[in-house]
Write a protein that holds these residues in place. Structure first.
Motif, mmCIF file in Angstrom:
data_model
loop_
_atom_site.group_PDB
_atom_site.id
_atom_site.type_symbol
_atom_site.label_atom_id
_atom_site.label_comp_id
_atom_site.label_asym_id
_atom_site.label_seq_id
_atom_site.Cartn_x
_atom_site.Cartn_y
_atom_site.Cartn_z
ATOM 1 N N GLY A 142 68.942 2.159 19.138
ATOM 2 C CA GLY A 142 68.889 0.800 18.833
ATOM 3 C C GLY A 142 67.399 0.414 18.864
ATOM 4 O O GLY A 142 66.951 -0.633 18.007
ATOM 5 N N VAL A 143 66.488 1.180 19.308
ATOM 6 C CA VAL A 143 65.100 0.861 19.250
ATOM 7 C C VAL A 143 64.439 1.753 18.144
ATOM 8 O O VAL A 143 63.356 1.093 17.447
ATOM 9 N N TRP A 144 64.407 3.217 18.105
ATOM 10 C CA TRP A 144 63.888 4.084 17.008
ATOM 11 C C TRP A 144 64.633 4.403 15.866
ATOM 12 O O TRP A 144 64.426 5.149 14.948
ATOM 13 N N GLY A 145 66.124 4.267 16.150
ATOM 14 C CA GLY A 145 66.859 4.594 14.894
ATOM 15 C C GLY A 145 67.854 5.484 15.439
ATOM 16 O O GLY A 145 67.360 6.469 16.191
ATOM 17 N N MET A 146 68.897 5.831 14.765
ATOM 18 C CA MET A 146 69.982 6.933 14.921
ATOM 19 C C MET A 146 69.230 8.126 14.717
ATOM 20 O O MET A 146 69.243 9.411 15.361
ATOM 21 N N ARG A 147 68.640 8.551 13.328
ATOM 22 C CA ARG A 147 68.351 9.670 13.000
ATOM 23 C C ARG A 147 67.063 10.345 13.832
ATOM 24 O O ARG A 147 67.169 11.515 14.051
ATOM 25 N N PRO A 148 66.093 9.624 14.234
ATOM 26 C CA PRO A 148 65.063 10.243 15.033
ATOM 27 C C PRO A 148 65.339 10.655 16.268
ATOM 28 O O PRO A 148 65.072 11.869 16.731
ATOM 29 N N VAL A 149 66.233 10.010 16.790
ATOM 30 C CA VAL A 149 66.723 10.286 18.249
ATOM 31 C C VAL A 149 67.724 11.534 18.215
ATOM 32 O O VAL A 149 67.593 12.502 18.976
ATOM 33 N N ILE A 150 68.404 11.407 17.255
ATOM 34 C CA ILE A 150 69.671 12.662 17.234
ATOM 35 C C ILE A 150 68.562 13.937 16.815
ATOM 36 O O ILE A 150 69.220 14.990 17.231
ATOM 37 N N LEU A 151 67.777 13.688 15.972
ATOM 38 C CA LEU A 151 67.060 15.105 15.554
ATOM 39 C C LEU A 151 66.341 15.497 16.577
ATOM 40 O O LEU A 151 66.233 17.029 16.760
ATOM 41 N N LEU A 152 65.502 14.768 17.228
ATOM 42 C CA LEU A 152 64.629 15.492 18.601
ATOM 43 C C LEU A 152 65.625 15.932 19.491
ATOM 44 O O LEU A 152 65.249 16.881 20.189
ATOM 45 N N THR A 153 66.666 15.364 20.018
ATOM 46 C CA THR A 153 67.534 15.727 20.998
ATOM 47 C C THR A 153 68.315 17.040 20.612
ATOM 48 O O THR A 153 68.310 18.074 21.302
#
Length: 401
Positions: free
Chosen positions: A71-82
């Motif tokens: 909800g802060v950085w967006g779904m794509r950046p969080v899923i990509l980095l993790t």
């Protein structure tokens, strides 16, 4: 079945469902692959259980955190980095032999970096279908995810026994990279934005349905983790029997989800489904031969996907849209802590009492899940004839074209 076919014809539903199932497919392989690999390296189910527990604890901590970050950085950046971090940890466990403590440390890091695909897709679903379709969609999702647990154990067992445990983890790694990439390419991730929650982390647990789903999910998945360890301990590494029994368990869940998915959700729905799971697992403790275990775990599986569908629906209907990802993150955390505890207890009881010990753990967890669902049934909303969509936030939610 017609309602499910209509759902799959809805624009984007079939595509994103297939993508998220592929992205999550490795996690139907990983626990069993790690169990076989660590047991081979250290010759101890207890050691393997500790590594699985560390993995699950890391996932449990990450659940609400990474879900809220979307909800802060967006779904794509969080899923990509993790996803990148998770892939590195899996490769490290597969190709580098370490002490049990070393495996636990890497497993914990891998758990912390588990991509939050499940909270993301369950937050997207209410924006893709109308309110009447949402509960059947959750049921279909819970049923189809059993493909992960039908095929995953069979593939893992076959590769681990016929080729090697390193290669079994490697196959899971390929699915993680490919599936996550496919999910990230889904246009729905760009069309739906999760708004930043204005509430403190953990506030959503004050909602009784969220707390109920978290607690029962903890016990249900703990029971399933113990069953998985018990089946492997019963049939060993010498053939496909363990994978086939676990596949039959999941086929029962698939059948139950499709058969019960259209039934309205009453306050007693979760308790009834947990009772089915408990009865099957309790009967499984009586005889540990292939056909008996297959039949009893098929019965237990009939309640599994329907119970998960109830949890998803009561959570969705009880929280605001901006809190849905975090709420599902907490539910996932409860399930992962259950997996950690179930795996660890089963591992130690296998070392002490052989395979029956794991099934005792499974039956105990399932019984407690039934008791909690029954005693606190009033915490579950009556969704018969009601909309299961999240509560709208008071401010407009932007949807990108």
């Amino acid at each position: 079945m017609k309602s499910y076919l209509d759902l799959l014809k809805t624009r984007g539903v079939g595509r994103i469902m297939a993508a998220q199932l592929t992205a999550r497919f490795p996690f139907g392989m990983l626990s069993l692959a790690f169990l076989l690999h660590i047991e081979r390296v250290h010759d101890s189910y207890g050691a393997a259980g500790l590594v699985l527990a560390a993995l699950s604890v890391g996932q449990a901590i990450a659940g609400p955190l990474t879900s809220r970050w979307m909800g802060v950085w967006g779904m794509r950046p969080v899923i990509l980095l993790t996803g990148i971090a998770a892939a590195i940890s899996m490769g490290t466990i597969a190709f580098i032999e370490m002490s049990v403590i070393g495996y636990m440390a890497v497993g914990f890091i891998g758990g912390l970096s588990t991509p939050p695909v499940q909270p993301a897709v369950r937050t997207i679903y209410p924006k893709m279908v109308n309110s009447q379709q949402l509960t059947p969609l959750f049921s279909l999702d819970a049923s189809l995810q059993e493909i992960i647990w039908v095929i995953g154990p069979v593939v893992t067992t076959f590769v681990a026994t016929q080729i090697g445990t390193v290669q079994a983890i490697g196959v899971a790694l390929v699915f993680l990279v490919g599936g996550t990439a496919w999910f990230l390419a889904s246009p729905e991730l760009g069309r739906v934005r999760i708004p930043r929650s204005k509430r403190k982390m953990g506030t959503v647990l004050r909602k009784p349905p969220v707390l109920l789903a978290t607690a029962v999910g903890f016990l249900l998945v703990g029971a399933c983790a113990a069953v998985e360890a018990g089946v492997v301990a019963t049939f060993g590494h010498g053939g496909p029997a363990a994978g086939l029994v676990l596949a039959i368990f999941s086929i029962g869940s698939l059948v139950g989800g499709l058969a019960l998915g259209h039934i309205g959700i009453s306050p007693w729905a979760l308790a009834r489904r947990m009772l089915i799971v408990f009865v099957g697992m309790a009967l499984a403790t009586l005889f540990l031969d292939f056909w008996w275990l297959s039949a009893m775990l098929f019965i237990a599986g009939i309640g599994l996907a329907p119970a998960l569908a109830v949890m998803f629906s009561i959570v969705s209907a009880s929280v605001k849209f901006s809190d849905t990802a975090e709420a599902y993150g907490w539910v996932g955390t409860g399930q992962l802590i259950g997996a950690a505890l179930g795996s660890a207890l089963a591992g130690f009881l296998i070392d002490a009492y052989d395979a029956p010990g794991a099934f005792w753990v499974a039956a105990a967890f399932a019984f407690l899940g039934f008791v909690v669902a029954a005693v606190f049934h009033r915490a579950s909303p009556d969704l018969r004839g009601r909309d299961a969509s999240p509560i709208p936030d008071t401010e407009p939610i932007s949807t990108l074209a």
